[in-house]
Each structure stands twice: as structure tokens, then as C-alpha cells.
Design a protein around this motif. Sequence first.
Motif, PDB file in Angstrom:
ATOM      1  N   MET A   1      38.038   0.422  16.314  1.00 44.02           N
ATOM      2  CA  MET A   1      36.715  -0.056  16.655  1.00 44.02           C
ATOM      3  C   MET A   1      36.809  -0.856  17.961  1.00 44.02           C
ATOM      4  N   ALA A   2      35.796  -0.710  18.816  1.00 43.61           N
ATOM      5  CA  ALA A   2      35.742  -1.500  20.038  1.00 43.61           C
ATOM      6  C   ALA A   2      35.745  -2.978  19.659  1.00 43.61           C
ATOM      7  N   GLN A   3      36.249  -3.803  20.559  1.00 42.37           N
ATOM      8  CA  GLN A   3      36.393  -5.218  20.268  1.00 42.37           C
ATOM      9  C   GLN A   3      35.675  -6.061  21.312  1.00 42.37           C
ATOM     10  N   GLU A   4      35.589  -7.346  21.033  1.00 43.43           N
ATOM     11  CA  GLU A   4      34.999  -8.283  21.974  1.00 43.43           C
ATOM     12  C   GLU A   4      35.723  -8.190  23.308  1.00 43.43           C
ATOM     13  N   LYS A   5      34.972  -8.326  24.388  1.00 37.98           N
ATOM     14  CA  LYS A   5      35.433  -8.279  25.780  1.00 37.98           C
ATOM     15  C   LYS A   5      35.699  -6.857  26.272  1.00 37.98           C
ATOM     16  N   ASP A   6      35.563  -5.847  25.423  1.00 40.80           N
ATOM     17  CA  ASP A   6      35.678  -4.464  25.879  1.00 40.80           C
ATOM     18  C   ASP A   6      34.454  -4.110  26.714  1.00 40.80           C
ATOM     19  N   VAL A   7      34.659  -3.263  27.704  1.00 40.82           N
ATOM     20  CA  VAL A   7      33.561  -2.756  28.512  1.00 40.82           C
ATOM     21  C   VAL A   7      33.234  -1.352  28.021  1.00 40.82           C
ATOM     22  N   VAL A   8      31.943  -1.087  27.863  1.00 46.06           N
ATOM     23  CA  VAL A   8      31.494   0.227  27.396  1.00 46.06           C
ATOM     24  C   VAL A   8      30.456   0.769  28.375  1.00 46.06           C
ATOM     25  N   LEU A   9      30.334   2.084  28.394  1.00 41.54           N
ATOM     26  CA  LEU A   9      29.285   2.748  29.154  1.00 41.54           C
ATOM     27  C   LEU A   9      28.244   3.210  28.150  1.00 41.54           C
ATOM     28  N   ILE A  10      27.004   2.803  28.351  1.00 39.31           N
ATOM     29  CA  ILE A  10      25.927   3.162  27.436  1.00 39.31           C
ATOM     30  C   ILE A  10      25.266   4.438  27.938  1.00 39.31           C
ATOM     31  N   TYR A  11      25.193   5.423  27.052  1.00 36.29           N
ATOM     32  CA  TYR A  11      24.527   6.691  27.369  1.00 36.29           C
ATOM     33  C   TYR A  11      23.173   6.728  26.690  1.00 36.29           C
ATOM     34  N   HIS A  12      22.180   7.219  27.415  1.00 35.35           N
ATOM     35  CA  HIS A  12      20.829   7.429  26.896  1.00 35.35           C
ATOM     36  C   HIS A  12      20.500   8.897  27.110  1.00 35.35           C
ATOM     37  N   GLU A  13      20.282   9.620  26.020  1.00 43.23           N
ATOM     38  CA  GLU A  13      19.994  11.059  26.100  1.00 43.23           C
ATOM     39  C   GLU A  13      21.072  11.784  26.913  1.00 43.23           C
ATOM     40  N   ASP A  14      22.341  11.498  26.644  1.00 42.17           N
ATOM     41  CA  ASP A  14      23.512  12.119  27.278  1.00 42.17           C
ATOM     42  C   ASP A  14      23.657  11.831  28.772  1.00 42.17           C
ATOM     43  N   LYS A  15      22.942  10.835  29.287  1.00 42.52           N
ATOM     44  CA  LYS A  15      23.074  10.445  30.689  1.00 42.52           C
ATOM     45  C   LYS A  15      23.552   9.003  30.746  1.00 42.52           C
ATOM     46  N   PRO A  16      24.557   8.705  31.594  1.00 35.54           N
ATOM     47  CA  PRO A  16      25.019   7.323  31.705  1.00 35.54           C
ATOM     48  C   PRO A  16      23.884   6.415  32.160  1.00 35.54           C
ATOM     49  N   LEU A  17      23.720   5.300  31.463  1.00 39.38           N
ATOM     50  CA  LEU A  17      22.612   4.390  31.754  1.00 39.38           C
ATOM     51  C   LEU A  17      23.097   3.112  32.431  1.00 39.38           C
ATOM     52  N   THR A  18      24.045   2.418  31.793  1.00 37.72           N
ATOM     53  CA  THR A  18      24.552   1.157  32.337  1.00 37.72           C
ATOM     54  C   THR A  18      25.866   0.795  31.654  1.00 37.72           C
ATOM     55  N   PHE A  19      26.603  -0.088  32.283  1.00 33.09           N
ATOM     56  CA  PHE A  19      27.797  -0.641  31.670  1.00 33.09           C
ATOM     57  C   PHE A  19      27.417  -1.912  30.921  1.00 33.09           C
ATOM     58  N   ALA A  20      28.199  -2.233  29.897  1.00 33.05           N
ATOM     59  CA  ALA A  20      27.986  -3.466  29.144  1.00 33.05           C
ATOM     60  C   ALA A  20      29.329  -3.994  28.665  1.00 33.05           C
ATOM     61  N   ARG A  21      29.392  -5.311  28.511  1.00 31.71           N
ATOM     62  CA  ARG A  21      30.579  -5.933  27.927  1.00 31.71           C
ATOM     63  C   ARG A  21      30.209  -6.399  26.531  1.00 31.71           C
ATOM     64  N   ILE A  22      31.065  -6.120  25.565  1.00 35.91           N
ATOM     65  CA  ILE A  22      30.831  -6.577  24.197  1.00 35.91           C
ATOM     66  C   ILE A  22      31.195  -8.057  24.140  1.00 35.91           C
ATOM     67  N   GLU A  23      30.202  -8.872  23.873  1.00 38.98           N
ATOM     68  CA  GLU A  23      30.393 -10.318  23.843  1.00 38.98           C
ATOM     69  C   GLU A  23      30.803 -10.814  22.463  1.00 38.98           C
ATOM     70  N   ASP A  24      30.228 -10.222  21.423  1.00 34.64           N
ATOM     71  CA  ASP A  24      30.476 -10.720  20.065  1.00 34.64           C
ATOM     72  C   ASP A  24      30.150  -9.624  19.065  1.00 34.64           C
ATOM     73  N   ILE A  25      30.904  -9.572  17.988  1.00 36.60           N
ATOM     74  CA  ILE A  25      30.638  -8.644  16.875  1.00 36.60           C
ATOM     75  C   ILE A  25      30.682  -9.460  15.593  1.00 36.60           C
ATOM     76  N   GLN A  26      29.553  -9.515  14.887  1.00 37.26           N
ATOM     77  CA  GLN A  26      29.462 -10.260  13.636  1.00 37.26           C
ATOM     78  C   GLN A  26      28.968  -9.331  12.528  1.00 37.26           C
ATOM     79  N   PRO A  27      29.511  -9.450  11.318  1.00 39.99           N
ATOM     80  CA  PRO A  27      29.071  -8.576  10.227  1.00 39.99           C
ATOM     81  C   PRO A  27      27.615  -8.824   9.842  1.00 39.99           C
ATOM     82  N   ASP A  28      26.937  -7.762   9.463  1.00 42.43           N
ATOM     83  CA  ASP A  28      25.571  -7.827   8.963  1.00 42.43           C
ATOM     84  C   ASP A  28      25.641  -7.992   7.452  1.00 42.43           C
ATOM     85  N   VAL A  29      24.515  -8.232   6.809  1.00 42.47           N
ATOM     86  CA  VAL A  29      24.504  -8.350   5.347  1.00 42.47           C
ATOM     87  C   VAL A  29      24.780  -7.007   4.688  1.00 42.47           C
TER      88      VAL A  29
END
Length: 109
Positions: free
Chosen positions: A1-29
Motif C-alpha cells: 500500500m502507498a504510504q505517507e510522503k509518497d508522491v502519486v499521479l492522479i488520473y481522471h478518465e485515464d488522463k493524467p490530472l495532477t501530482f499529489a503527495r500523501i500527507e496522512d492515512i488514517q483508518p475509517d470506521v
Amino acid sequence: MAQEKDVVLIYHEDKPLTFARIEDIQPDVKPDWYHVRLLLLQIPLQPVTWILRTAYIDGGEFTMNGDRMRLEPVVSPEVAPDGEDSGEMTETGEKGDAKVISFADLKRK
């Protein structure tokens, strides 16, 4: 699983949209779901929080408002062991046939 501080490329409808850095991952209920806080690397910087399953964080396709989305991890290019294509310059400021051009010198002309 990707982790905090990893950089990802976000795709929208199979086209690259923007880069993002994962700042935090917290479990949901809900089991196997997470609150993923992303910093969208664009101007202006924009923090967002998405609720995603583990599979989606790992690159699986999901939908948002009916649009196909996915996150793809960004991997830094490897440097050849012999130093070739490393981008290193010689003491004279040359790399192969390339020459470093000083912006300060250009401004004076």
C-alpha cells in the motif's frame, strides 16, 4: 500500500490530472477503508481528504461523481551504475557536448 510522503499521479478518465503527495492515512470506521489526506501539487497547493479502500490506494480504479479515477505511484528514475545519464557536469561545466549557459551572462547582454 502507498504510504505517507509518497508522491502519486492522479488520473481522471485515464488522463493524467495532477501530482499529489500523501500527507496522512488514517483508518475509517469501515474495515479496509481509509481517510487519505493528499496535498495536490499544483498552484495553488490544495489539501484534500478522500475516503478510499486499500485497493484504490494501491492503484485500483474507482469513481468520483461518476468519473473514473486512479492513483499511480511515482517512482524516481534510476541512475545508471556507471554514472552515465546521471546529469552530472564536469568541472568545466560540460556534459558530453552540452555546455552550461549562465543566465547572469545572458542578462548582461
